[in-house]
Design a protein around this motif. Sequence first.
Motif, short mmCIF file in Angstrom:
data_model
loop_
_atom_site.label_atom_id
_atom_site.label_comp_id
_atom_site.label_asym_id
_atom_site.label_seq_id
_atom_site.Cartn_x
_atom_site.Cartn_y
_atom_site.Cartn_z
N LEU A 27 0.84 -1.18 0.00
CA LEU A 27 0.00 0.00 0.00
C LEU A 27 0.88 1.24 0.00
CD1 LEU A 27 -2.71 -0.67 2.75
CD2 LEU A 27 -3.03 -0.72 0.28
N MET A 28 0.44 2.27 -0.71
CA MET A 28 1.10 3.56 -0.63
C MET A 28 0.17 4.47 0.18
SD MET A 28 3.89 5.07 -1.41
CE MET A 28 4.68 4.36 -2.86
N ILE A 29 0.67 4.94 1.30
CA ILE A 29 -0.16 5.74 2.19
C ILE A 29 0.40 7.17 2.23
CG2 ILE A 29 -0.93 6.04 4.58
CD1 ILE A 29 -0.60 2.98 4.90
N ARG A 41 4.66 10.44 2.11
CA ARG A 41 4.25 9.18 1.48
C ARG A 41 5.06 8.05 2.06
NH1 ARG A 41 1.82 9.13 -3.58
NH2 ARG A 41 3.30 7.72 -4.53
N THR A 42 4.36 6.98 2.40
CA THR A 42 5.07 5.83 2.96
C THR A 42 4.51 4.56 2.35
OG1 THR A 42 5.69 4.72 5.01
CG2 THR A 42 3.53 5.71 4.97
N ARG A 43 5.41 3.63 2.06
CA ARG A 43 5.01 2.38 1.42
C ARG A 43 5.00 1.28 2.47
NH1 ARG A 43 7.54 -1.80 -1.01
NH2 ARG A 43 6.55 -2.74 -2.83
N VAL A 44 3.94 0.50 2.46
CA VAL A 44 3.77 -0.55 3.47
C VAL A 44 3.62 -1.90 2.78
CG1 VAL A 44 2.16 -1.44 5.18
CG2 VAL A 44 2.72 0.98 5.18
N GLU A 45 4.51 -2.84 3.12
CA GLU A 45 4.40 -4.20 2.60
C GLU A 45 3.30 -4.93 3.36
OE1 GLU A 45 6.16 -5.98 0.36
OE2 GLU A 45 7.72 -4.54 -0.19
N LEU A 107 -5.16 11.64 7.14
CA LEU A 107 -4.93 10.71 6.04
C LEU A 107 -5.36 11.37 4.73
CD1 LEU A 107 -4.06 7.75 5.52
CD2 LEU A 107 -6.46 7.11 5.71
N VAL A 108 -4.46 11.39 3.77
CA VAL A 108 -4.74 12.04 2.49
C VAL A 108 -5.18 11.00 1.45
CG1 VAL A 108 -3.78 13.42 0.60
CG2 VAL A 108 -3.09 13.89 2.97
N GLU A 109 -4.41 9.92 1.34
CA GLU A 109 -4.69 8.95 0.30
C GLU A 109 -4.11 7.58 0.64
OE1 GLU A 109 -3.02 9.92 -3.50
OE2 GLU A 109 -4.26 8.46 -4.55
N VAL A 110 -4.84 6.56 0.22
CA VAL A 110 -4.33 5.19 0.32
C VAL A 110 -4.52 4.55 -1.03
CG1 VAL A 110 -4.54 2.95 1.46
CG2 VAL A 110 -5.03 5.03 2.74
#
Length: 114
Positions: A27-29, A41-45, A107-110
């Motif tokens: 996910l890109m959060i 922006r943070t990427r979550v496995e 939270l802006v976007e997922v």
Amino acid sequence: MPGLLEKLREVVLGSRCPDSNGTAPALMITVRCKHCGEEIRTRVEKAHAFQEQYEMVAGEHGEEPEVSGYLLQKEILGAKCQNLISLTMHFDPCTRLLKYEIQGGELVEVSDSD
Ligand SMILES: [Zn+2]
């Protein structure tokens, strides 16, 4: 003829998640810092960060644990200030976002990410 086993598999395993986007591995959060307004922006496995939540359901062999959803807890720090953003997200068994709580930002976007 279509195998009975295939049909059973479909019933047991689903088709439960028809519009699931659970195939993306991450996910890109994007969050916005409450303090300085920076967008981070943070990427979550999913495989690493998602914690499975169980509930007991009545099965063939009595009560059995079944995945009732996933929990994601993430602390995010921007580059511009020391304000720590704390994000908790709840997903259903098809990894669709149900609800979230966030402190220190919004939270802006997922979105799904490769
Ligand atoms: Zn900040």
